[in-house]
Design a protein around this motif. Structure first.
Motif, mmCIF file in Angstrom:
data_model
loop_
_atom_site.group_PDB
_atom_site.id
_atom_site.type_symbol
_atom_site.label_atom_id
_atom_site.label_comp_id
_atom_site.label_asym_id
_atom_site.label_seq_id
_atom_site.Cartn_x
_atom_site.Cartn_y
_atom_site.Cartn_z
ATOM 1 N N ILE A 159 22.684 47.370 43.385
ATOM 2 C CA ILE A 159 23.541 46.561 42.517
ATOM 3 C C ILE A 159 22.694 45.781 41.520
ATOM 4 N N ASN A 160 21.629 45.157 42.011
ATOM 5 C CA ASN A 160 20.739 44.408 41.116
ATOM 6 C C ASN A 160 20.072 45.324 40.099
ATOM 7 N N ALA A 161 19.623 46.486 40.557
ATOM 8 C CA ALA A 161 18.973 47.436 39.651
ATOM 9 C C ALA A 161 19.946 47.927 38.586
ATOM 10 N N ALA A 162 21.161 48.264 38.982
ATOM 11 C CA ALA A 162 22.158 48.752 38.022
ATOM 12 C C ALA A 162 22.462 47.686 36.969
ATOM 13 N N ASN A 163 22.608 46.434 37.399
ATOM 14 C CA ASN A 163 22.882 45.345 36.453
ATOM 15 C C ASN A 163 21.721 45.145 35.484
ATOM 16 N N THR A 164 20.516 45.113 36.014
ATOM 17 C CA THR A 164 19.326 44.954 35.164
ATOM 18 C C THR A 164 19.194 46.129 34.206
ATOM 19 N N ASN A 165 19.378 47.331 34.727
ATOM 20 C CA ASN A 165 19.233 48.524 33.902
ATOM 21 C C ASN A 165 20.231 48.542 32.749
ATOM 22 N N GLN A 166 21.480 48.170 33.023
ATOM 23 C CA GLN A 166 22.489 48.161 31.967
ATOM 24 C C GLN A 166 22.110 47.192 30.849
ATOM 25 N N LYS A 167 21.564 46.049 31.208
ATOM 26 C CA LYS A 167 21.170 45.053 30.209
ATOM 27 C C LYS A 167 20.039 45.547 29.309
ATOM 28 N N HIS A 168 19.204 46.458 29.827
ATOM 29 C CA HIS A 168 18.014 46.901 29.104
ATOM 30 C C HIS A 168 18.064 48.371 28.689
ATOM 31 N N SER A 169 19.254 48.977 28.730
ATOM 32 C CA SER A 169 19.440 50.385 28.332
ATOM 33 C C SER A 169 18.565 51.344 29.139
ATOM 34 N N ILE A 170 18.458 51.077 30.441
ATOM 35 C CA ILE A 170 17.703 51.938 31.354
ATOM 36 C C ILE A 170 18.702 52.722 32.201
ATOM 37 N N THR A 171 18.426 53.993 32.418
ATOM 38 C CA THR A 171 19.241 54.810 33.320
ATOM 39 C C THR A 171 18.301 55.531 34.283
ATOM 40 N N GLY A 172 18.875 56.113 35.347
ATOM 41 C CA GLY A 172 18.051 56.866 36.282
ATOM 42 C C GLY A 172 18.653 56.949 37.662
ATOM 43 N N PHE A 173 17.793 57.274 38.632
ATOM 44 C CA PHE A 173 18.260 57.376 40.013
ATOM 45 C C PHE A 173 17.172 56.933 40.975
ATOM 46 N N LEU A 174 17.619 56.592 42.170
ATOM 47 C CA LEU A 174 16.729 56.197 43.262
ATOM 48 C C LEU A 174 17.034 57.087 44.455
ATOM 49 N N TYR A 175 15.988 57.565 45.085
ATOM 50 C CA TYR A 175 16.106 58.400 46.282
ATOM 51 C C TYR A 175 15.327 57.704 47.388
ATOM 52 N N PHE A 176 15.898 57.635 48.580
ATOM 53 C CA PHE A 176 15.246 56.945 49.696
ATOM 54 C C PHE A 176 15.311 57.798 50.952
ATOM 55 N N LYS A 177 14.160 57.947 51.612
ATOM 56 C CA LYS A 177 14.112 58.668 52.883
ATOM 57 C C LYS A 177 12.920 58.163 53.680
ATOM 58 N N ASN A 178 13.170 57.782 54.930
ATOM 59 C CA ASN A 178 12.102 57.386 55.861
ATOM 60 C C ASN A 178 11.130 56.362 55.272
ATOM 61 N N GLY A 179 11.662 55.356 54.612
ATOM 62 C CA GLY A 179 10.817 54.311 54.063
ATOM 63 C C GLY A 179 10.095 54.678 52.781
ATOM 64 N N GLN A 180 10.421 55.837 52.213
ATOM 65 C CA GLN A 180 9.804 56.299 50.969
ATOM 66 C C GLN A 180 10.855 56.300 49.853
ATOM 67 N N PHE A 181 10.465 55.819 48.698
ATOM 68 C CA PHE A 181 11.327 55.847 47.521
ATOM 69 C C PHE A 181 10.777 56.830 46.511
ATOM 70 N N VAL A 182 11.667 57.549 45.862
ATOM 71 C CA VAL A 182 11.350 58.278 44.644
ATOM 72 C C VAL A 182 12.329 57.723 43.621
ATOM 73 N N GLN A 183 11.794 57.232 42.514
ATOM 74 C CA GLN A 183 12.675 56.715 41.480
ATOM 75 C C GLN A 183 12.338 57.349 40.150
ATOM 76 N N TYR A 184 13.396 57.712 39.433
ATOM 77 C CA TYR A 184 13.270 58.193 38.061
ATOM 78 C C TYR A 184 14.033 57.210 37.197
ATOM 79 N N ILE A 185 13.369 56.691 36.150
ATOM 80 C CA ILE A 185 14.022 55.802 35.202
ATOM 81 C C ILE A 185 13.708 56.286 33.796
ATOM 82 N N GLU A 186 14.647 56.054 32.882
ATOM 83 C CA GLU A 186 14.464 56.467 31.500
ATOM 84 C C GLU A 186 15.072 55.416 30.578
ATOM 85 N N GLY A 187 14.468 55.275 29.412
ATOM 86 C CA GLY A 187 14.963 54.315 28.445
ATOM 87 C C GLY A 187 13.952 54.105 27.339
#
Length: 143
Positions: free
Chosen positions: A25-53
């Motif tokens: 929720i925090n990431a989506a709100n921040t991203n919208q304010k700064h024209s950032i889009t992307g996705f977050l993937y989480f598994k076993n304590g590991q994150f993969v994130q793709y962001i664009e803007g």
């Protein structure tokens, strides 16, 4: 010009469903304010994130991401210049990984792992492979 960035990080604290929801929720709100889009993937304590803007907004955001004490950035997989957004409608999409590799999360994890493990690609080939991988994420999400 739009810039895309994909990175891996490792949680330094336990994330339960509520923690992840708050993060998203925090990431989506921040991203919208700064024209950032992307996705977050989480598994076993590991994150993969793709962001664009926009490059400057992305750089500022990534400085904040790297300073977040809830995880440590292991590696930036790639940062690429794009002609346009790959995920214009996702202020922050989220994929959790179920255990089976046939699921959306499982397919993303397998494809991301294959991409990360192939260090011998030229920069042009790596950019094309990353764009293809991210396109697969989008296709899998719409199926």
């Amino acid at each position: 010009m739009i810039t895309g960035l994909v990175y891996l990080s490792e949680a330094t604290t336990f994330f339960d469903e509520l923690d992840l929801n708050c993060l998203l929720i925090n990431a989506a709100n921040t991203n919208q304010k700064h024209s950032i889009t992307g996705f977050l993937y989480f598994k076993n304590g590991q994150f993969v994130q793709y962001i664009e803007g926009p490059a400057n907004a992305l750089d500022e955001l990534f400085v904040k991401i790297k300073s977040d004490k809830r995880h440590r950035v292991i590696t930036v997989i790639d940062q690429i210049a794009l002609d346009g957004r790959l995920f214009p409608e996702w202020s922050m999409a989220y994929f959790a990984s179920p255990d089976d590799s046939d699921s959306l999360g499982g397919q993303i994890f397998l494809n991301m792992t294959r991409f990360i493990s192939d260090y011998d690609m030229t920069q042009g080939a790596k950019k094309n492979a990353l764009i293809n991988l991210l396109g697969t994420v989008k296709q899998l999400n719409h199926s």
